[in-house]
Scaffold this motif. Structure first.
Motif, PDB file in Angstrom:
ATOM      1  N   PHE A 151       0.855  -1.197   0.000  1.00 14.34           N
ATOM      2  CA  PHE A 151       0.000   0.000   0.000  1.00 14.34           C
ATOM      3  C   PHE A 151       0.883   1.236   0.000  1.00 14.34           C
ATOM      4  O   PHE A 151       2.073   1.184   0.329  1.00 14.34           O
ATOM      5  N   LYS A 152       0.286   2.361  -0.376  1.00 11.55           N
ATOM      6  CA  LYS A 152       1.005   3.631  -0.443  1.00 11.55           C
ATOM      7  C   LYS A 152       0.977   4.276   0.943  1.00 11.55           C
ATOM      8  O   LYS A 152      -0.057   4.777   1.383  1.00 11.55           O
ATOM      9  N   VAL A 153       2.118   4.273   1.580  1.00 12.38           N
ATOM     10  CA  VAL A 153       2.163   4.786   2.947  1.00 12.38           C
ATOM     11  C   VAL A 153       2.000   6.311   2.970  1.00 12.38           C
ATOM     12  O   VAL A 153       1.539   6.871   3.966  1.00 12.38           O
ATOM     13  N   HIS A 154       2.330   6.981   1.873  1.00 14.71           N
ATOM     14  CA  HIS A 154       2.146   8.434   1.842  1.00 14.71           C
ATOM     15  C   HIS A 154       0.672   8.797   2.001  1.00 14.71           C
ATOM     16  O   HIS A 154       0.314   9.735   2.732  1.00 14.71           O
ATOM     17  N   GLU A 155      -0.189   8.052   1.340  1.00  9.56           N
ATOM     18  CA  GLU A 155      -1.627   8.295   1.466  1.00  9.56           C
ATOM     19  C   GLU A 155      -2.092   8.069   2.898  1.00  9.56           C
ATOM     20  O   GLU A 155      -2.893   8.833   3.445  1.00  9.56           O
ATOM     21  N   ARG A 156      -1.587   7.008   3.525  1.00  8.35           N
ATOM     22  CA  ARG A 156      -1.926   6.729   4.924  1.00  8.35           C
ATOM     23  C   ARG A 156      -1.451   7.868   5.842  1.00  8.35           C
ATOM     24  O   ARG A 156      -2.145   8.275   6.774  1.00  8.35           O
ATOM     25  N   MET A 157      -0.246   8.367   5.577  1.00 13.89           N
ATOM     26  CA  MET A 157       0.292   9.442   6.400  1.00 13.89           C
ATOM     27  C   MET A 157      -0.506  10.724   6.230  1.00 13.89           C
ATOM     28  O   MET A 157      -0.735  11.469   7.189  1.00 13.89           O
ATOM     29  N   ALA A 274       7.333  13.833   4.993  1.00 13.53           N
ATOM     30  CA  ALA A 274       8.568  13.459   5.696  1.00 13.53           C
ATOM     31  C   ALA A 274       8.468  12.028   6.214  1.00 13.53           C
ATOM     32  O   ALA A 274       9.432  11.248   6.124  1.00 13.53           O
ATOM     33  N   LEU A 275       7.309  11.651   6.744  1.00  9.85           N
ATOM     34  CA  LEU A 275       7.137  10.286   7.261  1.00  9.85           C
ATOM     35  C   LEU A 275       7.070   9.268   6.132  1.00  9.85           C
ATOM     36  O   LEU A 275       7.573   8.148   6.275  1.00  9.85           O
ATOM     37  N   ALA A 276       6.466   9.616   5.015  1.00  6.00           N
ATOM     38  CA  ALA A 276       6.440   8.695   3.877  1.00  6.00           C
ATOM     39  C   ALA A 276       7.860   8.384   3.412  1.00  6.00           C
ATOM     40  O   ALA A 276       8.203   7.227   3.132  1.00  6.00           O
ATOM     41  N   TRP A 277       8.704   9.413   3.340  1.00  6.26           N
ATOM     42  CA  TRP A 277      10.109   9.185   2.977  1.00  6.26           C
ATOM     43  C   TRP A 277      10.812   8.349   4.050  1.00  6.26           C
ATOM     44  O   TRP A 277      11.652   7.496   3.737  1.00  6.26           O
ATOM     45  N   THR A 278      10.482   8.577   5.309  1.00  3.28           N
ATOM     46  CA  THR A 278      11.093   7.807   6.399  1.00  3.28           C
ATOM     47  C   THR A 278      10.788   6.323   6.251  1.00  3.28           C
ATOM     48  O   THR A 278      11.695   5.475   6.313  1.00  3.28           O
ATOM     49  N   PHE A 279       9.520   5.985   6.044  1.00  4.25           N
ATOM     50  CA  PHE A 279       9.148   4.577   5.893  1.00  4.25           C
ATOM     51  C   PHE A 279       9.716   3.989   4.595  1.00  4.25           C
ATOM     52  O   PHE A 279      10.064   2.802   4.550  1.00  4.25           O
ATOM     53  N   HIS A 280       9.816   4.800   3.567  1.00  3.85           N
ATOM     54  CA  HIS A 280      10.426   4.337   2.319  1.00  3.85           C
ATOM     55  C   HIS A 280      11.865   3.879   2.565  1.00  3.85           C
ATOM     56  O   HIS A 280      12.282   2.813   2.092  1.00  3.85           O
ATOM     57  N   GLU A 281      12.625   4.675   3.317  1.00  3.54           N
ATOM     58  CA  GLU A 281      14.020   4.319   3.576  1.00  3.54           C
ATOM     59  C   GLU A 281      14.119   3.122   4.518  1.00  3.54           C
ATOM     60  O   GLU A 281      14.937   2.215   4.303  1.00  3.54           O
ATOM     61  N   LEU A 282      13.313   3.082   5.573  1.00  3.11           N
ATOM     62  CA  LEU A 282      13.385   1.962   6.520  1.00  3.11           C
ATOM     63  C   LEU A 282      12.988   0.646   5.865  1.00  3.11           C
ATOM     64  O   LEU A 282      13.580  -0.407   6.150  1.00  3.11           O
ATOM     65  N   ALA A 283      11.994   0.683   4.989  1.00  7.02           N
ATOM     66  CA  ALA A 283      11.534  -0.544   4.331  1.00  7.02           C
ATOM     67  C   ALA A 283      12.604  -1.116   3.402  1.00  7.02           C
ATOM     68  O   ALA A 283      12.601  -2.323   3.119  1.00  7.02           O
ATOM     69  N   ALA A 306      16.038  10.967  15.430  1.00 11.80           N
ATOM     70  CA  ALA A 306      17.179  10.974  14.507  1.00 11.80           C
ATOM     71  C   ALA A 306      16.804  10.338  13.175  1.00 11.80           C
ATOM     72  O   ALA A 306      17.268  10.771  12.109  1.00 11.80           O
ATOM     73  N   ILE A 307      15.971   9.309  13.212  1.00  8.78           N
ATOM     74  CA  ILE A 307      15.525   8.659  11.974  1.00  8.78           C
ATOM     75  C   ILE A 307      14.704   9.640  11.143  1.00  8.78           C
ATOM     76  O   ILE A 307      14.894   9.766   9.921  1.00  8.78           O
ATOM     77  N   VAL A 308      13.789  10.360  11.795  1.00  7.02           N
ATOM     78  CA  VAL A 308      12.968  11.339  11.085  1.00  7.02           C
ATOM     79  C   VAL A 308      13.842  12.472  10.547  1.00  7.02           C
ATOM     80  O   VAL A 308      13.671  12.929   9.407  1.00  7.02           O
ATOM     81  N   LYS A 309      14.792  12.931  11.351  1.00  7.85           N
ATOM     82  CA  LYS A 309      15.681  14.011  10.924  1.00  7.85           C
ATOM     83  C   LYS A 309      16.482  13.618   9.683  1.00  7.85           C
ATOM     84  O   LYS A 309      16.662  14.419   8.758  1.00  7.85           O
ATOM     85  N   GLU A 310      16.968  12.376   9.661  1.00  2.00           N
ATOM     86  CA  GLU A 310      17.765  11.943   8.516  1.00  2.00           C
ATOM     87  C   GLU A 310      16.904  11.852   7.255  1.00  2.00           C
ATOM     88  O   GLU A 310      17.366  12.173   6.156  1.00  2.00           O
ATOM     89  N   ALA A 311      15.648  11.431   7.416  1.00  2.00           N
ATOM     90  CA  ALA A 311      14.753  11.424   6.254  1.00  2.00           C
ATOM     91  C   ALA A 311      14.516  12.843   5.758  1.00  2.00           C
ATOM     92  O   ALA A 311      14.467  13.091   4.542  1.00  2.00           O
ATOM     93  N   MET A 312      14.364  13.793   6.676  1.00  2.00           N
ATOM     94  CA  MET A 312      14.180  15.191   6.291  1.00  2.00           C
ATOM     95  C   MET A 312      15.427  15.760   5.621  1.00  2.00           C
ATOM     96  O   MET A 312      15.332  16.648   4.766  1.00  2.00           O
ATOM     97  N   ARG A 313      16.592  15.275   6.027  1.00  4.66           N
ATOM     98  CA  ARG A 313      17.822  15.735   5.377  1.00  4.66           C
ATOM     99  C   ARG A 313      17.939  15.189   3.967  1.00  4.66           C
ATOM    100  O   ARG A 313      18.154  15.922   2.997  1.00  4.66           O
ATOM    101  N   LEU A 314      17.785  13.869   3.833  1.00  7.36           N
ATOM    102  CA  LEU A 314      17.976  13.222   2.543  1.00  7.36           C
ATOM    103  C   LEU A 314      16.876  13.584   1.561  1.00  7.36           C
ATOM    104  O   LEU A 314      17.110  13.683   0.350  1.00  7.36           O
ATOM    105  N   HIS A 315      15.673  13.786   2.075  1.00  7.07           N
ATOM    106  CA  HIS A 315      14.523  14.101   1.227  1.00  7.07           C
ATOM    107  C   HIS A 315      13.853  15.378   1.746  1.00  7.07           C
ATOM    108  O   HIS A 315      12.770  15.313   2.341  1.00  7.07           O
ATOM    109  N   PRO A 316      14.462  16.542   1.550  1.00  4.42           N
ATOM    110  CA  PRO A 316      13.849  17.770   2.062  1.00  4.42           C
ATOM    111  C   PRO A 316      12.476  17.979   1.430  1.00  4.42           C
ATOM    112  O   PRO A 316      12.342  18.001   0.215  1.00  4.42           O
ATOM    113  N   VAL A 317      11.476  18.112   2.262  1.00  3.79           N
ATOM    114  CA  VAL A 317      10.105  18.260   1.769  1.00  3.79           C
ATOM    115  C   VAL A 317       9.928  19.630   1.118  1.00  3.79           C
ATOM    116  O   VAL A 317       9.314  19.755   0.060  1.00  3.79           O
ATOM    117  N   VAL A 318      10.462  20.655   1.757  1.00  6.63           N
ATOM    118  CA  VAL A 318      10.489  22.005   1.186  1.00  6.63           C
ATOM    119  C   VAL A 318      11.920  22.271   0.746  1.00  6.63           C
ATOM    120  O   VAL A 318      12.837  22.252   1.567  1.00  6.63           O
TER     121      VAL A 318
END
Length: 441
Positions: A151-157, A274-283, A306-318
């Motif tokens: 499923f698309k976790v971005h939609e869930r988020m 940001a959370l969709a990118w986080t789960f994308h990387e963890l998965a 720290a996990i959320v911060k790293e997702a925000m760094r690698l995939h800046p939403v803005v």
């Protein structure tokens, strides 16, 4: 105070043009399309060709935008007197959507006053009060996730963060009212770049699709104003954001409405993405997933954050934030004239190997080491006097949602390849929606 005129085709003389940082000479419309839809590749290419400081031209009026990519240059902007670097004027395209009282659109004394009234609702004590509500909403949502089916976790988020905004920020708990607001707010949040052009060209607001959007907005406003009226004088036992704002400040209904819509638009899509990118990387990374699950089991907030911060760094939403110069100023070694738009390129800083070794790797431990990223290099919430007031809420929300999901499930990615980013409004979202598969732990 009259707004500062944009520096553009009508106000830029040839002599001044020669003193600007270098940049492409392509037509303004071509540069605007590349910026709007492909900024994540457009900016790195411009930096590689023209250097750390470059100039692009965008609609309307072929406005001059100077892009900065070095932390020391960006610190100059964030540390400058707010009266010289107007962020509100740089966001005027949002006025038809957010309203003239929005914190994002105010400058000078008006911004200071409004921010002071908002601060108590986002203090550390207030955040601790919201955390329990966020966690319970997250646990209830996570329990409904489809097991064993991609499923698309971005939609869930997006659905979950909308629910959090409705109940934790707006304070709406009435079932009928929630059912009425959800689809309307989803339309408001899904504002397109085309609709945002109404901020530059007000005449568009009289025709479709702009008129249709404003009709939806009026329906939302009617409900919000009614909620505000019900809440005044009836705050006992409530600790949602709206109630805290009413308790802490002297607000008009219009001011409150504009702040609520701003929190909706600025805090919904951004955190969800940001959370969709986080789960994308963890998965895609079993070792980091196991690290996150251990952190969730141990309630290790710093590690989850720290996990959320790293997702925000690698995939800046803005990808960038803007300012408009209200007077001629020296910035990044250039004498820039009044009306210039300054863009701090968050995305270029976050992927610079000088500041983040192995910048393309997902490495949450870089935020937990004895040598963390230097100040001014991790800037997903901007900086200075205009740093996002909801930064603490966003990180708390991300931590609580991550805790609930990682405690419940194992994650895997049906397609392990990195997912490309796609521009959506002012954000960069996973193009395929960040597809994952979960199984109970």
């Amino acid at each position: 105070m009259a707004p500062t005129p944009l520096l553009g085709s009508r106000t830029l003389d040839r002599q001044t043009a020669r003193t600007l940082p270098p940049g492409p000479r392509w037509p303004t419309l071509a540069q605007t399309v590349l910026f709007a839809s492909h900024r994540r590749t457009f900016f790195p290419r411009m930096r590689a060709k023209y250097g750390d400081v470059f100039t692009i031209r965008l609609v309307p009026s072929s406005r001059v935008c100077v892009v900065l990519s070095r932390p020391d240059h960006i610190r100059e902007v964030f540390g400058s007197p707010p009266a010289v670097m107007h962020a509100g004027e740089g966001n005027m395209v949002l006025e038809p959507i957010m309203g003239s009282h929005s914190l994002l659109l105010l400058d000078d004394e008006d911004h200071v006053r409004m921010r002071r009234q908002l601060m108590p609702a986002f203090s550390g004590q207030a955040l601790r009060g919201y955390a329990g509500m966020v966690h319970e909403l997250a646990r209830a949502d996570v329990a409904k996730w489809p097991v064993g089916t991609p499923f698309k976790v971005h939609e869930r988020m997006r659905n979950l963060t909308l629910e959090i905004i409705l109940q934790v920020i707006f304070g709406v708990t009435d079932t009928d009212r929630l059912n009425m607001l959800r689809p309307l707010l989803d339309k408001i949040v899904s504002v397109s770049p085309v609709i945002m052009l109404g901020g530059f060209y007000p005449a568009l607001l009289r025709i479709r699709p702009w008129r249709t959007y404003l009709t939806t907005q009026r329906q939302v406003d009617e409900i919000l104003y009614d909620e505000i009226a019900r809440r005044r004088g009836n705050l006992a036992g409530r600790n949602d954001v709206l109630s805290r704002l009413l308790a802490a400040g002297n607000w008009t209904d219009e001011e409150l409405r504009d702040q609520l819509v701003t929190l909706l638009l600025a805090g919904h899509e951004t955190t969800a993405t940001a959370l969709a990118w986080t789960f994308h990387e963890l998965a895609r990374r079993p070792e980091e997933l196991a690290f996150g699950q251990r952190a969730a089991d141990a309630d290790a907030d710093d590690e989850l954050e720290a996990i959320v911060k790293e997702a925000m760094r690698l995939h800046p939403v803005v990808y960038q934030v803007g300012r408009r110069l209200t007077e001629t100023a020296d910035v990044a070694g250039y004498r820039l004239p009044r009306g210039t738009t300054i863009m701090a390129a968050i995305g270029l800083v976050h992927r610079d190997g000088e500041h983040f070794p192995m910048p393309m790797d997902f490495r949450p431990h870089r935020f937990l080491s004895d040598d963390p990223p230097a100040p001014g290099t991790w800037i997903p919430f901007g900086g200075g006097a205009r740093r996002c007031i909801g930064a603490g809420f966003s990180l708390m929300e991300g931590t609580e949602i991550l805790r609930a999901a990682l405690a419940a499930y194992d994650f895997e990615a049906p397609d392990p390849k990195p997912e490309p980013a796609q521009a959506k409004n002012v954000t960069l979202v996973p193009r395929r929606g960040s597809v994952v598969r979960v199984t109970p732990r």
